[in-house]
Enzyme design. Structure first.
Site, PDB file in Angstrom:
ATOM      1  N   ASP A   1     -17.643   0.726  -1.048  1.00 32.35           N
ATOM      2  CA  ASP A   1     -16.677  -0.276  -0.597  1.00 32.35           C
ATOM      3  C   ASP A   1     -17.392  -1.289   0.299  1.00 32.35           C
ATOM      4  O   ASP A   1     -17.488  -1.110   1.509  1.00 32.35           O
ATOM      5  CB  ASP A   1     -15.533   0.398   0.175  1.00 32.35           C
ATOM      6  CG  ASP A   1     -14.467  -0.603   0.613  1.00 32.35           C
ATOM      7  OD1 ASP A   1     -14.703  -1.821   0.511  1.00 32.35           O
ATOM      8  OD2 ASP A   1     -13.387  -0.165   1.059  1.00 32.35           O
TER       9      ASP A   1
ATOM     10  N   SER B   1       0.800  -1.233   0.000  1.00 35.19           N
ATOM     11  CA  SER B   1       0.000   0.000   0.000  1.00 35.19           C
ATOM     12  C   SER B   1       0.826   1.273   0.000  1.00 35.19           C
ATOM     13  O   SER B   1       0.265   2.371  -0.162  1.00 35.19           O
ATOM     14  CB  SER B   1      -0.938   0.004   1.205  1.00 35.19           C
ATOM     15  OG  SER B   1      -1.914  -1.002   1.053  1.00 35.19           O
TER      16      SER B   1
END
Length: 680
Positions: free
Chosen positions: A353, A329
């Site tokens: 999401d 990430s």
């Protein structure tokens, strides 16, 4: 009576004939001797006179003192110590060399290791090459041997400069080491026309700064003309051209910061690079575990070499330069910036999401099964929503992402002044066509872009590239070349120059887009996944945590305690501080460390606290001001283009095999940034 007279006459004739023959023979010999004398004295006079002069006069090379290496504060990292050595020349040895060593051992201590190493080198060397027998003789041993030197033909006592690394394992991968000049080294020196400058020199830079800056560090060999006896013993010095010592190198490293960072990796494998964004100077360069470069100066012994070479932790590998990793990430801020610059998505656009992203019937899941609901770019970076970036990957062209992020240093040689830098893998359609041979493997799939956008898939970058990209981001897109040698100092005049001056490039970025990414990275530290590590900090940092998968889960749920330690996830973190005026950018990885938030981020906090300490910052400002004054006082400042001994570094050879991609559809992603510990 008559017969008697006849016999006497015949005998006189015989004697007379013999006398004439003998006289004639003597005359011929005399003529031959006179002719030979005339030939030597007249015909060959010039040649023999020169040879006689050479027998009386010998030319001895005087090796220069190697340049010293220090950190930015003047702490010595590589120095030269005066040392006495014993060397043996095979052509001058009389009798058995083993017997010679036995007799010599009565005067000077020779360990079994000394004897074994000597015999190995002695058998490999030429007849006229001196072979090191013993070094580090003390004054008593040296004087005692000097008195009895006549008993040991072929053994010489020599004084030399020997390289020493007083910090031992600290910064070893930066400094590298020197070693004995090999046949391959001699061939390279001959091809480059430098062999004459190495007469009398026994060592050369083999790794690190010692190798890349060899030309500047070595100096210029001098010459001594001596009158000697027929036995080769010096009588007097006729003339001398002094050697020119090598240039001293001041590195950009702060050894205090370096050792502090190294201590954070005690007992762990990993790497850390800290860069000053405005200059490109490397402040810390950690590869853990490390090694002691002093072991290599006179040739490493078999036991220590086996210990280093066969260690499963690979201490000889320069991890920040040579190791390539998926960066997880920590790649997301650059992907988000690419999306903004390419106009693919606005910063405020909300993306649902539900904990996963579905593409062509396959599900790409959030780390730890987290569900974040409607998410914009700011929140996606703060909480590290994989689903947000998965959906972005479905929209983004991989070649456009490649071209954008390459500007920050990903997937290309940064040009740091160290040899062996790897290019890594920044995937694109062209890269895949060149890497794979089968036509069905050469096609690029949209699902592969989905994995690439979260720092997995085919991505494989060096820690140096991640640190450089972070530095460029902190510097608002201005690309400063990363470098370790800060100043080159002439040891005779004290004049200095800077090998890197000015920016190398500038990325055209919109200020509003930069502000979006910066504010999100600030909130990662302030209230996101890295908040615990930076609680109470006297400065405001901006960063991003990351956790990278080591192997494919194949749909299984990741449980760290259930897998082998070397198969656990890598912990990563990238950050810079302070936000309003970045003074340091850091990228680090703890191999198989687990959570980036709980393992890697605290290390960066420790590094920032040290560098941004107000007292140290004031000292640095005072030194820079004094340095600027000295620089202005130089009548003719030397620019980077004319800096002596600048290195021509060589990148590491590319891998022959294509890397295995990280998991793609319907596989649980690596747990990200403490997702199981907290759900922001």
């Amino acid at each position: 009576m008559f017969e008697f007279r006849k016999t006497g006459h015949r005998q006189r004739q015989t004697v007379l004939l013999r006398a004439w023959v003998a006289g004639l023979f003597a005359l011929v010999c005399l003529l031959l001797l006179a002719g030979r004398l005339w030939y030597l004295q007249v015909v060959r006079y010039d040649n023999l006179s020169a040879r006689a002069e050479q027998n009386r006069i010998t030319i001895v090379p005087v090796p220069p003192r190697r340049g010293q290496i220090s950190d930015r504060n003047g702490a010595v990292l590589a120095q030269n110590l005066r040392d006495y050595t014993l060397t043996v020349t095979r052509a001058q040895v009389r009798g058995d060399v083993g017997e010679l060593l036995d007799r010599l051992g009565e005067l000077v201590y020779l360990s079994e290791s000394d004897r074994r190493k000597f015999m190995r080198l002695y058998q490999q060397s030429g007849r006229y090459a001196p072979v090191l027998l013993r070094n580090n003789l003390n004054d008593i041993e040296a004087s005692w041997f000097a008195v009895h030197a006549y008993r040991f033909p072929g053994v010489s006592l020599e004084a030399r400069w020997v390289r020493s690394y007083p910090m031992h394992e600290s910064a070893a991968h930066v400094l590298g080491f020197v070693g004995r000049i090999s046949e391959e080294d001699q061939q390279e020196l001959e091809e480059s026309g430098q062999l004459g400058n190495y007469r009398g020199t026994m060592v050369i830079g083999k790794k690190g700064v010692e190798k890349t800056w060899e030309k500047a560090l070595h100096g210029r060999t001098g010459v001594e003309e001596l009158e000697v006896t027929a036995g080769g013993r010096p009588v007097r010095e006729l003339s001398r051209t002094d050697p020119v010592p090598g240039s001293n190198l001041e590195l950009s490293l702060d050894i205090g910061l370096q050792q502090l960072a190294e201590a954070q990796f005690e007992g762990r494998r990993g790497a850390l690079v800290a860069i000053q964004p405005h200059t490109g100077e490397i402040l810390a360069f950690v590869s853990s575990p490390s090694f002691d470069p002093n072991l290599f100066v006179d040739g490493i012994d078999v036991e220590n070499w086996r210990k280093l070479n066969e260690s499963p932790d690979h201490p000889l590998i320069n991890r920040p330069l040579y190791g390539t990793y998926p960066i997880g990430s920590t790649y997301k801020p650059f992907v988000g910036l690419a999306a903004l610059e390419l106009g693919l998505r606005s910063a405020r656009e909300l993306i649902p999401d539900p904990g996963y992203f579905e593409l062509a019937g396959q599900k790409f899941r959030n780390a730890g099964g987290a569900v974040y609901g409607p998410t914009d770019m700011h929140r996606a970076i703060v909480v590290s929503s994989d689903t947000y970036f998965f959906s972005l990957g479905a929209q983004m062209d991989v070649d456009a992402l490649h071209d954008f992020t390459q500007q920050f240093g990903f997937g290309r040689i940064t040009g740091i002044d160290l040899d062996g830098e790897r290019r890594g893998v920044l995937p694109s359609r062209e890269w895949k066509r060149k890497t794979y041979k089968k036509p069905e493997q050469q096609h690029w799939y949209r699902g592969e872009t989905v994995s690439v956008t979260v720092g997995q898939g085919y991505n494989a970058f060096t820690l140096l590239q991640l640190a450089q990209a972070t530095s460029v981001l902190a510097n608002d897109g201005v690309y400063m070349k990363p470098h370790l040698v800060r100043r080159i100092i002439d040891p005779l005049t004290g004049r200095f120059n800077y090998p890197v001056v000015g920016p190398q490039a500038a990325i055209q970025l919109k200020p509003d887009n930069l502000r979006v990414i910066r504010e999100a990275m600030v909130d990662v530290v302030r209230k996101g996944t890295a908040r615990r590590a930076f609680e109470g900090a006297a400065y405001q940092a901006a960063g991003k945590t990351g956790t990278a998968q080591v192997y494919s889960l194949r749909g299984a749920k990741y449980r760290a305690h259930a897998v082998d330690e070397r198969l656990r996830d890598h912990a990563l973190f990238m950050a810079y501080a302070p936000v309003d005026d970045p003074q340091i950018a850091v990228a680090l990885i703890v191999e198989n460390g687990g959570w980036g938030a709980s393992v890697a981020a605290p290390i960066a906090r420790t590094v920032f606290d040290y560098w941004l300490d107000p007292g140290r910052a004031a000292q640095r400002r005072a030194r820079l001001q004094a340095e600027q004054t000295a620089r202005e006082a130089q009548a003719e400042p030397v620019t980077a283009a004319s800096a002596p001994g600048r290195p021509d570094t060589q990148p590491a050879p590319e891998d022959d095999e294509a890397p295995e991609p990280a998991p793609l559809p319907d596989e649980a992603s690596a747990p990200e940034d403490g997702a199981e510990e907290e759900n922001p």
